[in-house]
Each structure stands twice: as C-alpha cells, then as structure tokens.
Design an enzyme around this catalytic site. Sequence first.
Site, PDB file in Angstrom:
ATOM      1  N   ALA A  69      24.780  28.430   4.443  1.00  0.00           N
ATOM      2  CA  ALA A  69      23.710  27.552   4.935  1.00  0.00           C
ATOM      3  C   ALA A  69      22.360  27.860   4.293  1.00  0.00           C
ATOM      4  O   ALA A  69      21.561  26.956   4.065  1.00  0.00           O
ATOM      5  CB  ALA A  69      23.618  27.654   6.451  1.00  0.00           C
ATOM      6  N   ASN A 149      19.473  28.383  16.686  1.00  0.00           N
ATOM      7  CA  ASN A 149      20.296  29.591  16.655  1.00  0.00           C
ATOM      8  C   ASN A 149      19.889  30.642  17.675  1.00  0.00           C
ATOM      9  O   ASN A 149      20.663  31.519  18.005  1.00  0.00           O
ATOM     10  CB  ASN A 149      20.283  30.214  15.253  1.00  0.00           C
ATOM     11  CG  ASN A 149      18.883  30.363  14.699  1.00  0.00           C
ATOM     12  OD1 ASN A 149      18.099  29.411  14.701  1.00  0.00           O
ATOM     13  ND2 ASN A 149      18.543  31.532  14.222  1.00  0.00           N
ATOM     14  N   GLN A 178      24.572  25.910  13.362  1.00  0.00           N
ATOM     15  CA  GLN A 178      25.018  26.365  14.688  1.00  0.00           C
ATOM     16  C   GLN A 178      25.773  25.297  15.464  1.00  0.00           C
ATOM     17  O   GLN A 178      26.137  25.530  16.614  1.00  0.00           O
ATOM     18  CB  GLN A 178      23.808  26.837  15.516  1.00  0.00           C
ATOM     19  CG  GLN A 178      23.167  28.108  14.993  1.00  0.00           C
ATOM     20  CD  GLN A 178      24.050  29.354  15.143  1.00  0.00           C
ATOM     21  OE1 GLN A 178      25.030  29.356  15.879  1.00  0.00           O
ATOM     22  NE2 GLN A 178      23.701  30.396  14.426  1.00  0.00           N
ATOM     23  N   SER A 198      27.505  26.496   7.385  1.00  0.00           N
ATOM     24  CA  SER A 198      28.072  27.755   6.885  1.00  0.00           C
ATOM     25  C   SER A 198      29.430  27.985   7.542  1.00  0.00           C
ATOM     26  O   SER A 198      29.548  27.858   8.764  1.00  0.00           O
ATOM     27  CB  SER A 198      27.171  28.916   7.334  1.00  0.00           C
ATOM     28  OG  SER A 198      26.589  29.586   6.265  1.00  0.00           O
ATOM     29  N   HIS A 200      31.145  30.752   8.083  1.00  0.00           N
ATOM     30  CA  HIS A 200      31.389  31.950   8.913  1.00  0.00           C
ATOM     31  C   HIS A 200      30.924  31.778  10.358  1.00  0.00           C
ATOM     32  O   HIS A 200      31.182  32.637  11.198  1.00  0.00           O
ATOM     33  CB  HIS A 200      30.751  33.189   8.293  1.00  0.00           C
ATOM     34  CG  HIS A 200      29.246  33.228   8.351  1.00  0.00           C
ATOM     35  ND1 HIS A 200      28.566  33.992   9.267  1.00  0.00           N
ATOM     36  CD2 HIS A 200      28.312  32.596   7.625  1.00  0.00           C
ATOM     37  CE1 HIS A 200      27.267  33.831   9.076  1.00  0.00           C
ATOM     38  NE2 HIS A 200      27.085  32.998   8.085  1.00  0.00           N
ATOM     39  N   CYS A 323      18.980  37.209  11.527  1.00  0.00           N
ATOM     40  CA  CYS A 323      18.204  36.951  10.308  1.00  0.00           C
ATOM     41  C   CYS A 323      16.760  37.399  10.458  1.00  0.00           C
ATOM     42  O   CYS A 323      16.054  37.552   9.478  1.00  0.00           O
ATOM     43  CB  CYS A 323      18.241  35.473   9.957  1.00  0.00           C
ATOM     44  SG  CYS A 323      19.902  34.909   9.738  1.00  0.00           S
TER      45      CYS A 323
HETATM   46  N1  PMP Z   1      20.577  28.003   9.722  1.00  0.00           N
HETATM   47  C1  PMP Z   1      20.871  28.426  10.960  1.00  0.00           C
HETATM   48  C2  PMP Z   1      20.503  27.572  12.130  1.00  0.00           C
HETATM   49  C3  PMP Z   1      21.535  29.638  11.152  1.00  0.00           C
HETATM   50  O1  PMP Z   1      21.826  30.060  12.384  1.00  0.00           O
HETATM   51  C4  PMP Z   1      21.888  30.406  10.017  1.00  0.00           C
HETATM   52  C5  PMP Z   1      22.586  31.736  10.176  1.00  0.00           C
HETATM   53  N2  PMP Z   1      21.972  32.605  11.061  1.00  0.00           N
HETATM   54  C6  PMP Z   1      21.544  29.923   8.749  1.00  0.00           C
HETATM   55  C7  PMP Z   1      20.905  28.710   8.644  1.00  0.00           C
HETATM   56  C8  PMP Z   1      21.870  30.697   7.496  1.00  0.00           C
HETATM   57  O2  PMP Z   1      23.233  30.838   7.346  1.00  0.00           O
HETATM   58  P1  PMP Z   1      23.831  31.878   6.278  1.00  0.00           P
HETATM   59  O3  PMP Z   1      23.303  33.222   6.670  1.00  0.00           O
HETATM   60  O4  PMP Z   1      25.296  31.758   6.431  1.00  0.00           O
HETATM   61  O5  PMP Z   1      23.341  31.460   4.947  1.00  0.00           O
END
Ligand code: PMP
Length: 385
Positions: A69, A149, A178, A198, A200, A323
């Site tokens: 993502a 998220n 999400q 994403s 995962h 993050c």
């Molecule tokens: N957008 C949102 C709303 C997310 O929750 C996340 C992952 N925490 C991301 C983007 C980024 O995803 P990734 O770490 O798999 O690149």
Amino acid sequence: MYFDYAATTPPNSEVLKTFEKVNREFWANPHALHRAGVRAETLLEQARRQVLTLFGAESAYRCIFTGGATESNNMAIKGVARQYESRGKHLITSAVEHPSVLGVFQWLEKEGWEVTILPVNAAGCVEPHILQDALRPDTMLVSLMHVNNEIGAINNVEALGRMIKTQSPAFFHVDAAQSVGKIDLSLANSPIDLLTFSAHKFCGLKGSGALLLKNKVQLPPLFHGGGQESGYRSGTADVATAAALAKALRIALEGRATAYQRVCSYKQTIAETFSGIDGTELNGALENSSPFVINYSVRGVRPETILHALEEQDMYISTVSACSAAKTPESSVVLALTGNHERAQTSIRISLSSLTAPEEIDALCATLKPTIESLRFKKKVGRKS
Ligand code: PMP
C-alpha cells in the site's frame, strides 16, 4: 493472543502453498517468449484478472501489482499530480490519512502544489459539506482513506466520490488498505479512480499489494526499464507473489461476511468491558466504524505500560499504529478527532480479524480491567513512596 491484526496478519497456509507451487513450477521469466515464459505470463494475467473480477472491476479498471500500500499510495498520488499538473495544482486529503499518503502530500506541497487537509468529525470521518466547500475547479486529486487504521472510522467513499465527480474534475484516490477483505467495497460503477491495498492485511504476503486504476487514468512510470506492468513498474514480474495475492483476496472475500458478523459481536463485548473501566474513552464511534479496529484512551497510564503489562500475559495490542510507533508517542489521528493531547498520548488499539477466537476476546476482556487498575494503583503507590 494477537490483537494487532491492523498492523499485519499471518499468511494463510493456502496462500503459502500457492506461492511455493508457483515458484517451483512457473519460475520462468513471464516476459520471455518461450513456452515456459508464456505459461508464467498466463498465470500472471490470470491473477490480475481474478483480482479485478473480485472487485467487480473487470472492464473499467487495470491492476498494477506493487510492493504494497505504501508503494501504491506513492505511485497514485505522485503519479496523478505529475501527469495532470497542467489541469490544476490543488490537491485534497484528510488529517487522519496514513503517513504514506500524508507524507506524499507534504512533499508535493514543498514542490509547489497547493494542499488542503480536511479536518474530520468526532467519529473520525470526513463530513461531505467540508469536502464540498474545499473542492475547486483546479482541484485535480482528492485522496481519502476508506477505513482508518488507528480508530476504524469508515468514510462513505461512494457518496464522497459521487460528490467529487459532480462538483469538480478531480480524480479520486482511495487508500483501502484497512478495508479490503473486511468491509464491503465494490468497484462496479464506482466513482473511485484509483484504489490502493496491501495483501498482508488480509492474510496475504508482506511486500505485496496492488493499485487498481480506471482505464482513463494515466500515470508516469514509477520505474523506467523493461516496460513491465504496462510500463508503470518495470522489473521482472513476481508471478508467485501475484498469484498469492489473488488467492489471499479470494479467500478473504469468501469469508468476509461471516467474519464481519462475528467481529461485530467482539467489538460490542470489548466496548462493554471498557464502559466498566473508569477513565477510559472510545476514540471514534461504535456505529459506522470497522469492527476490526477498536481504540480507547486510558487516563493515567502510559499506553506502552499497558501494552507491556498485557504482553506479560501473552496478549499483544498496540499503541499508535505500527507505522508511527517508532516516531511519536502521540497519535496524530486521535488528536485530529478529539483535539485533546492527553487522549492522543494515552490511546491503545485493539485490532481483530477473521482469525480471532471468542475465547481470546473473553480472555482479553477478563484481563483489561484488573490490568489497568493495577497499573494505576502501582503508579499511585510509586508516587507516594
Ligand atoms: N495505508 C493504511 C491505511 C495502512 O494501514 C497501511 C499499513 N499500516 C498502509 C497504508 C501501508 O501499508 P504497507 O505497510 O503494507 O505498505
């Protein structure tokens, strides 16, 4: 007991099997002209078609496989900003977006684009009239998340998108990291121009995701090179990861409605537990929010202290999202919707999935109150002595 599924989920064993099988049997370069290459390419295109079909997006959208993502968000926002610069330089997003969206907007602002960051209401959602007031004839991109998220707030992207389309020439990008596989989302007749996710987050593999984009949307290449992924993302395509993503998505969507119902009841039970603990406040709203993400501020105890006390009992929750956890102890999301620093510094997140068992919820709910009260007591005694 794992209650941090918004950070990531374990890969489904069927997904791992697909990944291994494709790597063993279809490892040839899918861009090669010989038969082995053509077989790999066929599989790659099959995975792409399957993803589009699962979103009801077969004819109107293209699918670019990405590294997740973060990459999809960067590619979508920077790409649209660059490609359509001559149409206008005004961009809109919201205050509670993921850093992989907000960071790009901050960078674009420095590069000369004009950025409007919309506030959210107490539930964490963008109000339609606030968006309406911000739209201008030179707005060329609006980027909003589907599900937040940290607090699970759900934006009505269908209604917001329709408004964007009737009132401006802007493209509409949605970060659905999400929501995909958890909350109902179809691209059939959708106003969404670009969609990020994403794998995962729904029991697929890390480092794997996609950007779905309407046929009319053009982007400059992310990487220059051999012209793979329709020229958007050069480099030898990873067929096994693409096939694994399609498999994970299919499995998640097959079980989505059942999981959703079950997790709704979990969220209710957790909310009842918190209502019996003094000095706790829900961040966001219980209605119109994702049952998979629950966020409370707990007065008088540091969130990391709660996290580690629960960890001692083999229960994993999170404080701010994974993050942001390394950068700041304050949740910018909770601050945006409450305006309250104390609440933003004391928030904990519990996130669930289709894998969460009722016994785990019972164990967590039985543990929360005594753990929080004992930490508060220890703090009080520690202060006196
Ligand atoms: N957008 C949102 C709303 C997310 O929750 C996340 C992952 N925490 C991301 C983007 C980024 O995803 P990734 O770490 O798999 O690149």
